[in-house]
Design a protein around this motif. Structure first.
Motif, mmCIF file in Angstrom:
data_model
loop_
_atom_site.group_PDB
_atom_site.id
_atom_site.type_symbol
_atom_site.label_atom_id
_atom_site.label_comp_id
_atom_site.label_asym_id
_atom_site.label_seq_id
_atom_site.Cartn_x
_atom_site.Cartn_y
_atom_site.Cartn_z
ATOM 1 N N VAL A 13 0.816 -1.212 0.000
ATOM 2 C CA VAL A 13 0.000 0.000 0.000
ATOM 3 C C VAL A 13 0.851 1.265 0.000
ATOM 4 C CG1 VAL A 13 -1.998 -1.106 1.070
ATOM 5 C CG2 VAL A 13 -0.268 -0.019 2.519
ATOM 6 N N GLY A 14 2.169 1.116 -0.051
ATOM 7 C CA GLY A 14 3.058 2.274 -0.140
ATOM 8 C C GLY A 14 3.248 3.041 1.151
ATOM 9 N N ALA A 15 3.064 2.387 2.292
ATOM 10 C CA ALA A 15 3.214 3.064 3.584
ATOM 11 C C ALA A 15 4.655 3.494 3.856
ATOM 12 C CB ALA A 15 2.710 2.175 4.715
ATOM 13 N N GLY A 16 5.619 2.758 3.324
ATOM 14 C CA GLY A 16 7.025 3.141 3.455
ATOM 15 C C GLY A 16 7.704 2.775 4.750
ATOM 16 N N GLN A 17 7.049 2.011 5.612
ATOM 17 C CA GLN A 17 7.663 1.624 6.886
ATOM 18 C C GLN A 17 8.925 0.804 6.669
ATOM 19 O OE1 GLN A 17 6.487 2.872 9.896
ATOM 20 N NE2 GLN A 17 5.350 4.036 8.364
ATOM 21 N N CYS A 18 8.919 -0.031 5.639
ATOM 22 C CA CYS A 18 10.085 -0.864 5.346
ATOM 23 C C CYS A 18 11.300 -0.008 5.000
ATOM 24 C CB CYS A 18 9.776 -1.837 4.205
ATOM 25 S SG CYS A 18 9.179 -1.050 2.691
ATOM 26 N N VAL A 19 11.084 1.034 4.251
ATOM 27 C CA VAL A 19 12.178 1.922 3.852
ATOM 28 C C VAL A 19 12.723 2.674 5.063
ATOM 29 C CG1 VAL A 19 12.825 3.858 2.374
ATOM 30 C CG2 VAL A 19 11.213 2.158 1.536
ATOM 31 N N LEU A 20 11.843 3.038 5.971
ATOM 32 C CA LEU A 20 12.285 3.754 7.171
ATOM 33 C C LEU A 20 13.180 2.910 8.056
ATOM 34 C CD1 LEU A 20 9.011 5.642 8.160
ATOM 35 C CD2 LEU A 20 11.088 6.616 7.151
ATOM 36 N N VAL A 21 12.869 1.612 8.199
ATOM 37 C CA VAL A 21 13.651 0.769 9.102
ATOM 38 C C VAL A 21 14.789 0.021 8.416
ATOM 39 C CG1 VAL A 21 11.796 0.502 10.772
ATOM 40 C CG2 VAL A 21 12.072 -1.191 8.978
ATOM 41 N N ALA A 22 14.699 -0.160 7.095
ATOM 42 C CA ALA A 22 15.746 -0.896 6.374
ATOM 43 C C ALA A 22 16.010 -0.250 5.003
ATOM 44 C CB ALA A 22 15.348 -2.352 6.216
ATOM 45 N N PRO A 23 16.529 0.967 4.996
ATOM 46 C CA PRO A 23 16.737 1.680 3.730
ATOM 47 C C PRO A 23 17.798 1.064 2.821
ATOM 48 C CG PRO A 23 17.705 2.909 5.540
ATOM 49 C CD PRO A 23 16.935 1.764 6.144
ATOM 50 N N ASP A 24 18.639 0.202 3.361
ATOM 51 C CA ASP A 24 19.632 -0.471 2.520
ATOM 52 C C ASP A 24 19.044 -1.692 1.812
ATOM 53 O OD1 ASP A 24 21.600 1.339 3.250
ATOM 54 O OD2 ASP A 24 22.253 0.119 4.953
ATOM 55 N N VAL A 25 17.855 -2.097 2.218
ATOM 56 C CA VAL A 25 17.216 -3.286 1.661
ATOM 57 C C VAL A 25 16.005 -2.926 0.799
ATOM 58 C CG1 VAL A 25 16.119 -5.496 2.221
ATOM 59 C CG2 VAL A 25 17.992 -4.635 3.641
ATOM 60 N N PHE A 26 15.277 -1.879 1.197
ATOM 61 C CA PHE A 26 14.042 -1.506 0.507
ATOM 62 C C PHE A 26 14.099 -0.077 -0.020
ATOM 63 C CE2 PHE A 26 12.937 -4.500 3.905
ATOM 64 C CZ PHE A 26 12.355 -5.510 3.159
ATOM 65 N N ASP A 27 13.344 0.129 -1.075
ATOM 66 C CA ASP A 27 13.129 1.466 -1.634
ATOM 67 C C ASP A 27 11.686 1.496 -2.105
ATOM 68 O OD1 ASP A 27 13.613 4.043 -2.473
ATOM 69 O OD2 ASP A 27 14.914 3.489 -4.127
ATOM 70 N N GLN A 28 11.247 2.651 -2.577
ATOM 71 C CA GLN A 28 9.902 2.778 -3.111
ATOM 72 C C GLN A 28 9.962 3.325 -4.526
ATOM 73 O OE1 GLN A 28 8.593 5.039 0.516
ATOM 74 N NE2 GLN A 28 6.667 3.975 0.063
ATOM 75 N N ARG A 29 9.050 2.824 -5.368
ATOM 76 C CA ARG A 29 8.973 3.337 -6.727
ATOM 77 C C ARG A 29 8.536 4.794 -6.685
ATOM 78 N NH1 ARG A 29 5.682 -1.746 -9.221
ATOM 79 N NH2 ARG A 29 3.953 -0.443 -8.528
ATOM 80 N N VAL A 30 9.149 5.618 -7.503
ATOM 81 C CA VAL A 30 8.864 7.045 -7.525
ATOM 82 C C VAL A 30 7.416 7.312 -7.936
ATOM 83 C CG1 VAL A 30 9.450 9.224 -8.658
ATOM 84 C CG2 VAL A 30 11.261 7.649 -7.982
ATOM 85 N N GLU A 31 6.937 6.595 -8.931
ATOM 86 C CA GLU A 31 5.621 6.887 -9.489
ATOM 87 C C GLU A 31 4.446 6.582 -8.570
ATOM 88 O OE1 GLU A 31 6.876 2.828 -11.097
ATOM 89 O OE2 GLU A 31 7.840 4.756 -10.808
#
Length: 65
Positions: A13-31
């Motif tokens: 759903v694009g919440a971004g929690q994964c990127v906040l806690v593991a930015p070296d493993v996850f990113d989010q698509r820009v679009e």
């Protein structure tokens, strides 16, 4: 230990929690903000962050084995 990280982009759903806690493993698509796994087999020092990302993901899109 090998950790195979996967993300179901159809469930994300694009919440971004994964990127906040593991930015070296996850990113989010820009679009649309949907998760992208940038390290499917992260180093052991990232395993705890991946586990936290799995627990924080509101849609359950992230898995590992």
């Amino acid at each position: 230990m090998v950790l195979n990280v996967e993300a179901d982009t159809k469930v994300c759903v694009g919440a971004g929690q994964c990127v906040l806690v593991a930015p070296d493993v996850f990113d989010q698509r820009v679009e649309d903000g949907i998760v992208r796994v940038i390290q499917t087999d992260p180093p052991s020092e990232q395993h705890r962050a991946v586990e936290e990302a799995v627990h924080l993901c509101p849609s359950g899109a992230i898995t590992f084995r």
